[in-house]
Design a protein around this motif. Structure first.
Motif, short mmCIF file in Angstrom:
data_model
loop_
_atom_site.label_atom_id
_atom_site.label_comp_id
_atom_site.label_asym_id
_atom_site.label_seq_id
_atom_site.Cartn_x
_atom_site.Cartn_y
_atom_site.Cartn_z
N PHE A 68 -14.37 71.65 10.03
CA PHE A 68 -14.91 70.81 11.10
C PHE A 68 -13.84 70.48 12.14
CE2 PHE A 68 -15.70 66.57 12.84
CZ PHE A 68 -16.91 66.81 13.48
N SER A 69 -12.65 70.13 11.70
CA SER A 69 -11.60 69.77 12.65
C SER A 69 -11.14 70.98 13.46
CB SER A 69 -10.42 69.12 11.94
OG SER A 69 -9.83 70.03 11.05
N LEU A 70 -11.07 72.15 12.84
CA LEU A 70 -10.72 73.36 13.59
C LEU A 70 -11.79 73.71 14.61
CD1 LEU A 70 -9.24 75.68 10.82
CD2 LEU A 70 -8.02 74.60 12.70
N SER A 71 -13.04 73.59 14.22
CA SER A 71 -14.13 73.88 15.15
C SER A 71 -14.15 72.88 16.30
CB SER A 71 -15.48 73.83 14.43
OG SER A 71 -15.51 74.75 13.38
N LEU A 72 -13.94 71.62 16.00
CA LEU A 72 -13.94 70.59 17.04
C LEU A 72 -12.77 70.78 18.00
CD1 LEU A 72 -15.42 68.05 18.00
CD2 LEU A 72 -13.82 66.73 16.60
N SER A 73 -11.60 71.08 17.50
CA SER A 73 -10.45 71.29 18.39
C SER A 73 -10.63 72.55 19.24
CB SER A 73 -9.15 71.36 17.59
OG SER A 73 -9.15 72.50 16.75
N LEU A 74 -11.21 73.60 18.68
CA LEU A 74 -11.49 74.80 19.47
C LEU A 74 -12.51 74.50 20.55
CD1 LEU A 74 -11.19 77.91 19.81
CD2 LEU A 74 -13.16 78.10 18.30
N LEU A 75 -13.52 73.74 20.23
CA LEU A 75 -14.55 73.38 21.21
C LEU A 75 -13.98 72.53 22.33
CD1 LEU A 75 -17.58 73.59 21.82
CD2 LEU A 75 -17.86 71.47 20.58
N ILE A 76 -13.15 71.55 22.00
CA ILE A 76 -12.54 70.69 23.03
C ILE A 76 -11.61 71.50 23.92
CG2 ILE A 76 -10.93 68.77 23.37
CD1 ILE A 76 -12.25 67.46 20.92
N THR A 77 -10.84 72.41 23.33
CA THR A 77 -9.96 73.26 24.12
C THR A 77 -10.75 74.15 25.07
OG1 THR A 77 -8.38 73.29 22.30
CG2 THR A 77 -8.14 74.99 23.96
N LEU A 78 -11.83 74.73 24.57
CA LEU A 78 -12.65 75.58 25.43
C LEU A 78 -13.33 74.79 26.54
CD1 LEU A 78 -14.26 78.03 22.86
CD2 LEU A 78 -12.56 78.55 24.60
N ILE A 79 -13.72 73.57 26.27
CA ILE A 79 -14.35 72.74 27.30
C ILE A 79 -13.35 72.41 28.41
CG2 ILE A 79 -15.29 70.44 27.77
CD1 ILE A 79 -16.80 70.68 25.14
N PHE A 80 -12.10 72.14 28.06
CA PHE A 80 -11.11 71.85 29.09
C PHE A 80 -10.71 73.09 29.87
CE2 PHE A 80 -10.08 67.84 26.71
CZ PHE A 80 -10.46 67.01 27.74
N THR A 81 -10.71 74.24 29.23
CA THR A 81 -10.32 75.45 29.94
C THR A 81 -11.48 76.09 30.69
OG1 THR A 81 -10.65 76.78 27.95
CG2 THR A 81 -8.42 75.98 28.39
N LEU A 82 -12.69 75.97 30.17
CA LEU A 82 -13.88 76.53 30.82
C LEU A 82 -14.91 75.41 30.99
CD1 LEU A 82 -14.23 79.71 28.61
CD2 LEU A 82 -13.32 79.63 30.91
N PRO A 83 -14.91 74.69 32.10
CA PRO A 83 -15.82 73.54 32.25
C PRO A 83 -17.30 73.93 32.20
CG PRO A 83 -14.17 73.56 33.99
CD PRO A 83 -14.01 74.81 33.22
N ILE A 84 -17.63 75.16 32.57
CA ILE A 84 -19.03 75.57 32.56
C ILE A 84 -19.54 75.70 31.12
CG2 ILE A 84 -18.62 78.06 32.58
CD1 ILE A 84 -21.24 76.31 34.69
N LEU A 85 -18.63 75.76 30.16
CA LEU A 85 -19.02 75.88 28.76
C LEU A 85 -19.80 74.66 28.29
CD1 LEU A 85 -18.54 77.85 26.35
CD2 LEU A 85 -16.72 76.30 25.67
N LEU A 86 -19.50 73.50 28.85
CA LEU A 86 -20.24 72.29 28.49
C LEU A 86 -21.72 72.44 28.84
CD1 LEU A 86 -20.01 69.35 27.44
CD2 LEU A 86 -19.81 68.68 29.83
N THR A 87 -21.99 72.97 30.02
CA THR A 87 -23.37 73.14 30.46
C THR A 87 -24.06 74.27 29.73
OG1 THR A 87 -22.70 72.40 32.64
CG2 THR A 87 -24.83 73.49 32.47
N LEU A 88 -23.36 75.36 29.50
CA LEU A 88 -24.00 76.55 28.94
C LEU A 88 -24.11 76.57 27.43
CD1 LEU A 88 -22.59 79.41 31.17
CD2 LEU A 88 -24.82 78.34 31.28
#
Length: 141
Positions: A68-88
């Motif tokens: 869970f923590s690895l998935s959450l940290s990967l998701l947060i990193t991707l959201i900061f690097t690719l802002p459109i990922l939040l919407t898509l």
């Protein structure tokens, strides 16, 4: 409304349609390829985990909190690097989980997946119609 449909998951399904309409509004060809490839790889991973005991063993050996923590940290990193990922990705996934939680006790599993798929496809189509006819998204900037 509550008297007519005492156990209706109508609000969750409307939120699901709005989330996927937002996805349909934002999609371009590049995003569509990314969206479909993420969807196909996720489906392949889920199917292989259920069918192959080796894949299930890999995910079974990791502690749940670590996964869970690895998935959450990967998701947060991707959201900061690719802002459109939040919407898509993030908003549709969370609303799909919400809708699934709302209707899982009311209907059989096969009906749930069909209902979620139909609502999601209608939402993407509605979002694409809004993009083409009413309000173009800023995809060409």
């Amino acid at each position: 409304m509550n008297r007519i449909f005492p156990k209706s998951p109508l609000l969750a399904l409307i939120l699901l349609m709005v989330a996927f309409a937002l996805v349909g509004w934002q999609l371009t060809l590049h995003h569509l390829v990314l969206f479909v490839s993420v969807l196909c790889s996720t489906i392949a991973l889920v199917i292989s985990q259920e069918a192959n005991p080796w894949m299930g063993g890999i995910f079974g050996q990791l502690p749940q909190i670590l996964l869970f923590s690895l998935s959450l940290s990967l998701l947060i990193t991707l959201i900061f690097t690719l802002p459109i990922l939040l919407t898509l990705v993030v908003i549709p996934v969370l609303t799909t989980l919400l809708a699934w939680q709302e209707i899982r006790l009311l209907y059989p599993r096969s009906v749930i997946w069909r209902l979620l798929l139909i609502v999601a496809l209608l939402g993407v189509g509605l979002g694409e119609l809004i993009d083409l006819l009413i309000l173009p998204s800023a995809k060409y900037y």
